[in-house]
Design a protein around this motif. Structure first.
Motif, PDB file in Angstrom:
ATOM      1  N   VAL A  69     -19.681   4.884  17.704  1.00 57.12           N
ATOM      2  CA  VAL A  69     -20.074   5.967  18.608  1.00 57.12           C
ATOM      3  C   VAL A  69     -18.996   6.273  19.589  1.00 57.12           C
ATOM      4  CG1 VAL A  69     -21.542   6.528  20.611  1.00 57.12           C
ATOM      5  CG2 VAL A  69     -22.815   5.456  18.781  1.00 57.12           C
ATOM      6  N   LEU A  70     -18.419   5.297  20.212  1.00 59.18           N
ATOM      7  CA  LEU A  70     -17.321   5.376  21.265  1.00 59.18           C
ATOM      8  C   LEU A  70     -16.084   5.966  20.370  1.00 59.18           C
ATOM      9  CD1 LEU A  70     -17.429   2.149  23.290  1.00 59.18           C
ATOM     10  CD2 LEU A  70     -18.032   4.730  24.020  1.00 59.18           C
ATOM     11  N   PHE A  71     -15.716   5.466  19.147  1.00 57.53           N
ATOM     12  CA  PHE A  71     -14.693   6.172  18.184  1.00 57.53           C
ATOM     13  C   PHE A  71     -14.909   7.674  18.105  1.00 57.53           C
ATOM     14  CE2 PHE A  71     -12.954   7.386  14.029  1.00 57.53           C
ATOM     15  CZ  PHE A  71     -11.712   7.018  14.347  1.00 57.53           C
ATOM     16  N   VAL A  72     -16.115   7.703  17.588  1.00 52.96           N
ATOM     17  CA  VAL A  72     -16.515   9.519  17.195  1.00 52.96           C
ATOM     18  C   VAL A  72     -16.244  10.314  18.471  1.00 52.96           C
ATOM     19  CG1 VAL A  72     -18.177  11.027  16.507  1.00 52.96           C
ATOM     20  CG2 VAL A  72     -17.886   8.859  15.230  1.00 52.96           C
ATOM     21  N   ALA A  73     -16.604   9.893  19.742  1.00 53.70           N
ATOM     22  CA  ALA A  73     -16.700  10.492  20.868  1.00 53.70           C
ATOM     23  C   ALA A  73     -15.087  10.683  21.431  1.00 53.70           C
ATOM     24  CB  ALA A  73     -17.486   9.937  22.087  1.00 53.70           C
ATOM     25  N   GLY A  74     -14.495   9.535  21.207  1.00 57.88           N
ATOM     26  CA  GLY A  74     -12.971   9.454  21.646  1.00 57.88           C
ATOM     27  C   GLY A  74     -12.257  10.369  20.595  1.00 57.88           C
ATOM     28  N   ARG A  75     -12.549  10.445  19.422  1.00 57.47           N
ATOM     29  CA  ARG A  75     -11.754  11.336  18.593  1.00 57.47           C
ATOM     30  C   ARG A  75     -11.809  12.905  18.899  1.00 57.47           C
ATOM     31  NH1 ARG A  75     -12.826  11.124  12.378  1.00 57.47           N
ATOM     32  NH2 ARG A  75     -11.236  12.933  11.717  1.00 57.47           N
ATOM     33  N   ALA A  76     -13.184  13.078  19.169  1.00 56.92           N
ATOM     34  CA  ALA A  76     -13.652  14.356  19.529  1.00 56.92           C
ATOM     35  C   ALA A  76     -12.865  14.946  20.874  1.00 56.92           C
ATOM     36  CB  ALA A  76     -15.220  14.739  19.779  1.00 56.92           C
ATOM     37  N   GLN A  77     -12.771  13.997  21.599  1.00 60.10           N
ATOM     38  CA  GLN A  77     -11.892  14.388  23.020  1.00 60.10           C
ATOM     39  C   GLN A  77     -10.711  14.585  22.695  1.00 60.10           C
ATOM     40  OE1 GLN A  77     -12.836  14.754  26.285  1.00 60.10           O
ATOM     41  NE2 GLN A  77     -15.061  14.800  25.613  1.00 60.10           N
ATOM     42  N   ILE A  78      -9.721  13.841  21.784  1.00 65.52           N
ATOM     43  CA  ILE A  78      -8.489  13.942  21.472  1.00 65.52           C
ATOM     44  C   ILE A  78      -8.278  15.056  20.914  1.00 65.52           C
ATOM     45  CG2 ILE A  78      -6.686  13.022  20.161  1.00 65.52           C
ATOM     46  CD1 ILE A  78      -7.791  10.166  20.774  1.00 65.52           C
ATOM     47  N   LYS A  97      -9.692  17.895  21.596  1.00 67.67           N
ATOM     48  CA  LYS A  97      -9.663  18.878  22.465  1.00 67.67           C
ATOM     49  C   LYS A  97      -8.448  19.235  23.330  1.00 67.67           C
ATOM     50  CE  LYS A  97     -14.775  18.712  23.102  1.00 67.67           C
ATOM     51  NZ  LYS A  97     -15.876  18.264  24.394  1.00 67.67           N
ATOM     52  N   VAL A  98      -7.468  18.241  23.323  1.00 65.10           N
ATOM     53  CA  VAL A  98      -6.308  18.282  24.004  1.00 65.10           C
ATOM     54  C   VAL A  98      -5.401  19.329  23.546  1.00 65.10           C
ATOM     55  CG1 VAL A  98      -4.307  16.836  24.627  1.00 65.10           C
ATOM     56  CG2 VAL A  98      -6.503  15.764  24.710  1.00 65.10           C
ATOM     57  N   LYS A  99      -5.069  20.144  24.487  1.00 65.09           N
ATOM     58  CA  LYS A  99      -4.243  21.564  24.147  1.00 65.09           C
ATOM     59  C   LYS A  99      -2.762  21.216  24.652  1.00 65.09           C
ATOM     60  CE  LYS A  99      -8.210  24.423  23.848  1.00 65.09           C
ATOM     61  NZ  LYS A  99      -8.989  25.419  24.344  1.00 65.09           N
ATOM     62  N   GLY A 100      -2.547  20.114  25.278  1.00 67.54           N
ATOM     63  CA  GLY A 100      -1.249  19.833  25.870  1.00 67.54           C
ATOM     64  C   GLY A 100      -0.969  20.718  27.202  1.00 67.54           C
ATOM     65  N   ALA A 101       0.127  21.231  27.577  1.00 65.86           N
ATOM     66  CA  ALA A 101       0.258  22.047  28.544  1.00 65.86           C
ATOM     67  C   ALA A 101       0.744  23.531  28.227  1.00 65.86           C
ATOM     68  CB  ALA A 101       1.626  21.484  29.344  1.00 65.86           C
TER      69      ALA A 101
END
Length: 138
Positions: free
Chosen positions: A102-111, A113-117
Motif C-alpha cells: 500500500v505504501l509503495f503504490v501510494a508513494g509511486r503515485a506521489q512521485i 505527480k512531481v513536475k520539477g520546477a
C-alpha cells in the motif's frame, strides 16, 4: 535654505571621475564581500541546525523501528497462543507485506505527480529572449 554645497557635492566637485568611480568600485567590492561573509555565516548556522535536527529525526525513526519490531514480535507471540507460532509468524509477515505494498503504490503515485520546477524553467527560458531585445535596442 543655504546655497553652500554639501560635503558630498564639494568632494564631487574636487575629485576626478576616475577617483570617484574607484571609490564606488571599492565600496561595492567591500559590500559584496560583507554580504558573502554574512551569507556564509547564516548558511553555516542553518546547516548546523539542520544537521542536528536530521540526527534527532533519524534517531526517532530508529526508535519507532524498534518499537514496531517489538510490537510485531509481541503480536506474533500472542497469535502463536491461538494458531501456533509458525502460522502467527506468517500472519504478521503478511500484514507487513500488505502495508508495504500500500505504501509503495501510494508513494509511486506521489512521485509520478512531481513536475520539477516548471515556473523556474519557463522564466529561465525567457532570459535569452530578453537579452536579444537588449542587444537590438543598443
Amino acid at each position: 535654505m543655504t546655497d553652500e554645497p554639501t560635503p558630498s557635492e564639494q568632494k564631487a566637485a574636487t575629485t576626478s571621475l576616475g577617483d570617484l568611480l574607484g571609490e564606488v568600485t571599492k565600496d561595492l567590492s567591500v559590500l559584496m564581500r560583507q554580504e558573502i561573509a554574512l551569507a556564509k555565516a547564516e548558511l553555516k548556522e542553518s546547516a548546523t541546525r539542520a544537521g542536528t535536527g536530521a540526527g534527532m529525526v533519524g534517531t526517532a525513526g530508529y526508535a519507532v523501528l524498534m518499537a514496531v519490531f517489538f510490537l510485531s514480535v509481541a503480536l506474533w507471540w500472542a497469535l502463536g497462543e491461538l494458531v501456533g507460532l509458525g502460522w502467527s509468524a506468517v500472519i504478521v509477515a503478511a500484514v507487513w507485506l500488505v502495508i508495504a505494498v500500500v505504501l509503495f503504490v501510494a508513494g509511486r503515485a506521489q512521485i509520478k505527480k512531481v513536475k520539477g520546477a516548471p515556473r523556474t524553467i519557463e522564466s529561465l527560458g525567457k532570459i535569452p529572449e530578453a537579452l536579444k531585445r537588449n542587444e537590438e535596442n543598443r
